[in-house]
Design a protein around this motif. Structure first.
Motif, mmCIF file in Angstrom:
data_model
loop_
_atom_site.group_PDB
_atom_site.id
_atom_site.type_symbol
_atom_site.label_atom_id
_atom_site.label_comp_id
_atom_site.label_asym_id
_atom_site.label_seq_id
_atom_site.Cartn_x
_atom_site.Cartn_y
_atom_site.Cartn_z
ATOM 1 N N VAL A 18 0.831 -1.208 0.000
ATOM 2 C CA VAL A 18 0.000 0.000 0.000
ATOM 3 C C VAL A 18 0.863 1.254 0.000
ATOM 4 O O VAL A 18 1.990 1.259 0.519
ATOM 5 C CB VAL A 18 -0.938 0.027 1.228
ATOM 6 C CG1 VAL A 18 -1.897 -1.153 1.200
ATOM 7 C CG2 VAL A 18 -0.135 0.032 2.527
ATOM 8 N N PRO A 19 0.349 2.339 -0.591
ATOM 9 C CA PRO A 19 1.061 3.623 -0.522
ATOM 10 C C PRO A 19 0.901 4.246 0.856
ATOM 11 O O PRO A 19 -0.117 4.045 1.525
ATOM 12 C CB PRO A 19 0.366 4.460 -1.600
ATOM 13 C CG PRO A 19 -1.010 3.897 -1.687
ATOM 14 C CD PRO A 19 -0.884 2.424 -1.403
ATOM 15 N N VAL A 20 1.906 4.971 1.285
ATOM 16 C CA VAL A 20 1.842 5.757 2.513
ATOM 17 C C VAL A 20 1.826 7.216 2.073
ATOM 18 O O VAL A 20 2.798 7.701 1.493
ATOM 19 C CB VAL A 20 3.038 5.479 3.439
ATOM 20 C CG1 VAL A 20 2.958 6.337 4.696
ATOM 21 C CG2 VAL A 20 3.091 3.999 3.798
ATOM 22 N N TYR A 21 0.748 7.886 2.328
ATOM 23 C CA TYR A 21 0.499 9.216 1.769
ATOM 24 C C TYR A 21 1.665 10.184 2.019
ATOM 25 O O TYR A 21 2.136 10.334 3.142
ATOM 26 C CB TYR A 21 -0.787 9.801 2.359
ATOM 27 C CG TYR A 21 -1.156 11.158 1.811
ATOM 28 C CD1 TYR A 21 -1.590 11.300 0.488
ATOM 29 C CD2 TYR A 21 -1.051 12.294 2.600
ATOM 30 C CE1 TYR A 21 -1.919 12.540 -0.016
ATOM 31 C CE2 TYR A 21 -1.382 13.542 2.103
ATOM 32 C CZ TYR A 21 -1.814 13.663 0.784
ATOM 33 O OH TYR A 21 -2.135 14.898 0.286
ATOM 34 N N SER A 22 2.125 10.802 0.925
ATOM 35 C CA SER A 22 3.200 11.799 0.969
ATOM 36 C C SER A 22 4.501 11.258 1.573
ATOM 37 O O SER A 22 5.314 12.022 2.092
ATOM 38 C CB SER A 22 2.761 13.049 1.749
ATOM 39 O OG SER A 22 1.688 13.680 1.099
ATOM 40 N N TYR A 23 4.696 9.937 1.525
ATOM 41 C CA TYR A 23 5.896 9.349 2.124
ATOM 42 C C TYR A 23 6.508 8.277 1.236
ATOM 43 O O TYR A 23 7.618 8.421 0.749
ATOM 44 C CB TYR A 23 5.556 8.780 3.499
ATOM 45 C CG TYR A 23 6.756 8.284 4.264
ATOM 46 C CD1 TYR A 23 7.650 9.179 4.837
ATOM 47 C CD2 TYR A 23 7.001 6.911 4.414
ATOM 48 C CE1 TYR A 23 8.761 8.732 5.538
ATOM 49 C CE2 TYR A 23 8.103 6.460 5.120
ATOM 50 C CZ TYR A 23 8.975 7.376 5.675
ATOM 51 O OH TYR A 23 10.076 6.927 6.361
ATOM 52 N N GLY A 24 5.775 7.175 1.015
ATOM 53 C CA GLY A 24 6.337 6.080 0.243
ATOM 54 C C GLY A 24 5.394 4.897 0.187
ATOM 55 O O GLY A 24 4.215 5.057 -0.138
ATOM 56 N N TYR A 25 5.900 3.717 0.560
ATOM 57 C CA TYR A 25 5.102 2.497 0.489
ATOM 58 C C TYR A 25 5.369 1.612 1.703
ATOM 59 O O TYR A 25 6.417 1.708 2.354
ATOM 60 C CB TYR A 25 5.443 1.701 -0.786
ATOM 61 C CG TYR A 25 4.992 2.359 -2.057
ATOM 62 C CD1 TYR A 25 3.705 2.150 -2.560
ATOM 63 C CD2 TYR A 25 5.847 3.194 -2.767
ATOM 64 C CE1 TYR A 25 3.286 2.747 -3.740
ATOM 65 C CE2 TYR A 25 5.435 3.806 -3.953
ATOM 66 C CZ TYR A 25 4.163 3.581 -4.423
ATOM 67 O OH TYR A 25 3.739 4.185 -5.579
ATOM 68 N N ARG A 26 4.418 0.708 1.966
ATOM 69 C CA ARG A 26 4.564 -0.270 3.053
ATOM 70 C C ARG A 26 3.953 -1.592 2.609
ATOM 71 O O ARG A 26 2.855 -1.623 2.068
ATOM 72 C CB ARG A 26 3.881 0.217 4.319
ATOM 73 C CG ARG A 26 3.937 -0.788 5.478
ATOM 74 C CD ARG A 26 3.290 -0.267 6.758
ATOM 75 N NE ARG A 26 1.863 -0.010 6.575
ATOM 76 C CZ ARG A 26 1.301 1.177 6.720
ATOM 77 N NH1 ARG A 26 2.037 2.244 7.013
ATOM 78 N NH2 ARG A 26 0.001 1.340 6.547
ATOM 79 N N LEU A 27 4.709 -2.684 2.852
ATOM 80 C CA LEU A 27 4.154 -4.023 2.616
ATOM 81 C C LEU A 27 3.586 -4.533 3.927
ATOM 82 O O LEU A 27 4.284 -4.588 4.940
ATOM 83 C CB LEU A 27 5.242 -4.974 2.117
ATOM 84 C CG LEU A 27 4.794 -6.419 1.869
ATOM 85 C CD1 LEU A 27 3.748 -6.485 0.753
ATOM 86 C CD2 LEU A 27 5.974 -7.316 1.534
ATOM 87 N N GLU A 28 2.315 -4.898 3.913
ATOM 88 C CA GLU A 28 1.633 -5.375 5.118
ATOM 89 C C GLU A 28 1.401 -6.873 5.034
ATOM 90 O O GLU A 28 0.996 -7.382 3.988
ATOM 91 C CB GLU A 28 0.290 -4.656 5.286
ATOM 92 C CG GLU A 28 0.416 -3.153 5.425
ATOM 93 C CD GLU A 28 -0.935 -2.457 5.452
ATOM 94 O OE1 GLU A 28 -1.950 -3.127 5.111
ATOM 95 O OE2 GLU A 28 -0.990 -1.267 5.799
ATOM 96 N N LYS A 29 1.668 -7.558 6.125
ATOM 97 C CA LYS A 29 1.330 -8.968 6.231
ATOM 98 C C LYS A 29 -0.004 -9.066 6.965
ATOM 99 O O LYS A 29 -0.085 -8.711 8.144
ATOM 100 C CB LYS A 29 2.415 -9.738 6.985
ATOM 101 C CG LYS A 29 2.146 -11.244 7.052
ATOM 102 C CD LYS A 29 3.311 -11.974 7.699
ATOM 103 C CE LYS A 29 3.068 -13.489 7.699
ATOM 104 N NZ LYS A 29 4.184 -14.217 8.336
ATOM 105 N N LEU A 30 -1.000 -9.506 6.296
ATOM 106 C CA LEU A 30 -2.339 -9.517 6.877
ATOM 107 C C LEU A 30 -2.460 -10.613 7.911
ATOM 108 O O LEU A 30 -1.976 -11.729 7.721
ATOM 109 C CB LEU A 30 -3.381 -9.700 5.767
ATOM 110 C CG LEU A 30 -3.314 -8.649 4.646
ATOM 111 C CD1 LEU A 30 -4.387 -8.898 3.627
ATOM 112 C CD2 LEU A 30 -3.430 -7.243 5.213
ATOM 113 N N GLY A 31 -3.113 -10.280 9.002
ATOM 114 C CA GLY A 31 -3.283 -11.242 10.083
ATOM 115 C C GLY A 31 -2.106 -11.326 11.016
ATOM 116 O O GLY A 31 -2.137 -12.086 11.971
ATOM 117 N N ALA A 32 -1.035 -10.506 10.744
ATOM 118 C CA ALA A 32 0.125 -10.548 11.623
ATOM 119 C C ALA A 32 -0.182 -9.801 12.905
ATOM 120 O O ALA A 32 -0.934 -8.837 12.929
ATOM 121 C CB ALA A 32 1.339 -9.878 10.941
ATOM 122 N N SER A 33 0.406 -10.267 13.972
ATOM 123 C CA SER A 33 0.185 -9.623 15.271
ATOM 124 C C SER A 33 0.975 -8.343 15.361
ATOM 125 O O SER A 33 1.938 -8.160 14.664
ATOM 126 C CB SER A 33 0.605 -10.560 16.394
ATOM 127 O OG SER A 33 1.953 -10.940 16.252
#
Length: 230
Positions: A215-230
């Motif tokens: 996903v994009p991080v507004y006015s910053y960059g990007y982040r990969l998220e692992k869904l369901g991670a604690s």
């Protein structure tokens, strides 16, 4: 790896950065604690090295405030001119991982930094195969597989994807991504990065049903998220 150095002595900071750059790292120096902490609010770093005698604020405060902003595994090493127990106890108690006593010895500096980085980022050191869920990165040939099938990616797409997976859950600034993937290419249009990110997202099928989301991080960059991670 990206290393931030805080030292009031410009020649000392330059020497540290020279030694660590020669060892293959990216190094940025700062003259005061406020400048360093401002950087940490805006961008990512992989390790901190700071002098115990900071001009504008106590080194203990710098370490504690840095710990509040950065991942818990981030290695922090402080430099001290004294072998006295008080400084060492205070530094470690504030959250520093290790220390060195001045004058610095180049070989020891590199050895300690490498050891701390290996402990903090075990998956990034010398491994020929890295696996994240259904994705397998074979770093030597630069081959990427998903559920055992090879994904057709370019060299930059491979290292861009690997950068995201090595930093799951961590927002990466556009500047950090540029430096890590495009390295010495100074004039890279913004749309070029966005296009590569889009291709990585599509080729790797980074969508909720596969357990990851880019996903994009507004006015910053990007982040990969692992869904369901604690």
């Amino acid at each position: 790896m990206r290393i931030a150095v805080l030292d009031n002595d410009r020649s000392q900071a330059d020497l540290i950065c020279q030694v660590l750059t020669a060892a293959g790292h990216s190094c940025q120096s700062y003259d005061n604690g406020k400048e360093l902490l401002t950087h940490l609010r805006k961008d990512s770093t992989d390790m901190l090295i700071l002098d115990w005698q900071v001009a504008d604020m106590s080194a203990v405060d710098v370490v504690r405030r840095a710990r509040e902003k950065m991942p818990s595994h981030l290695p922090i090493m402080f430099l001290t001119s004294s072998a006295g127990e008080d400084d060492i106890v205070a530094g470690v108690g504030a959250g520093a991982s290790d220390y060195m006593i001045k004058p610095l010895r180049r070989g020891e500096l590199v050895a300690r930094v490498q050891a701390m980085l290996r402990r903090a980022y075990p998956s990034q050191n010398g491994a020929e195969m890295l696996q994240f869920g259904p994705y397998v990165f074979e770093t030597r040939p630069g081959r990427l597989l998903m559920d055992g099938s090879v994904i057709d990616v370019t060299h930059k797409e491979f290292y861009l994807a690997l950068l995201f997976f090595r930093n799951i859950g961590r927002p990466l600034s556009r500047a950090y991504i540029h430096e890590a993937v495009w390295i010495r290419e100074t004039d890279v249009p913004s749309r070029t990065m966005d296009t590569h990110v889009s291709r990585v997202r599509n080729k790797l099928q980074l969508k909720p049903e596969n357990g990851f989301r880019l996903v994009p991080v507004y006015s910053y960059g990007y982040r990969l998220e692992k869904l369901g991670a604690s």
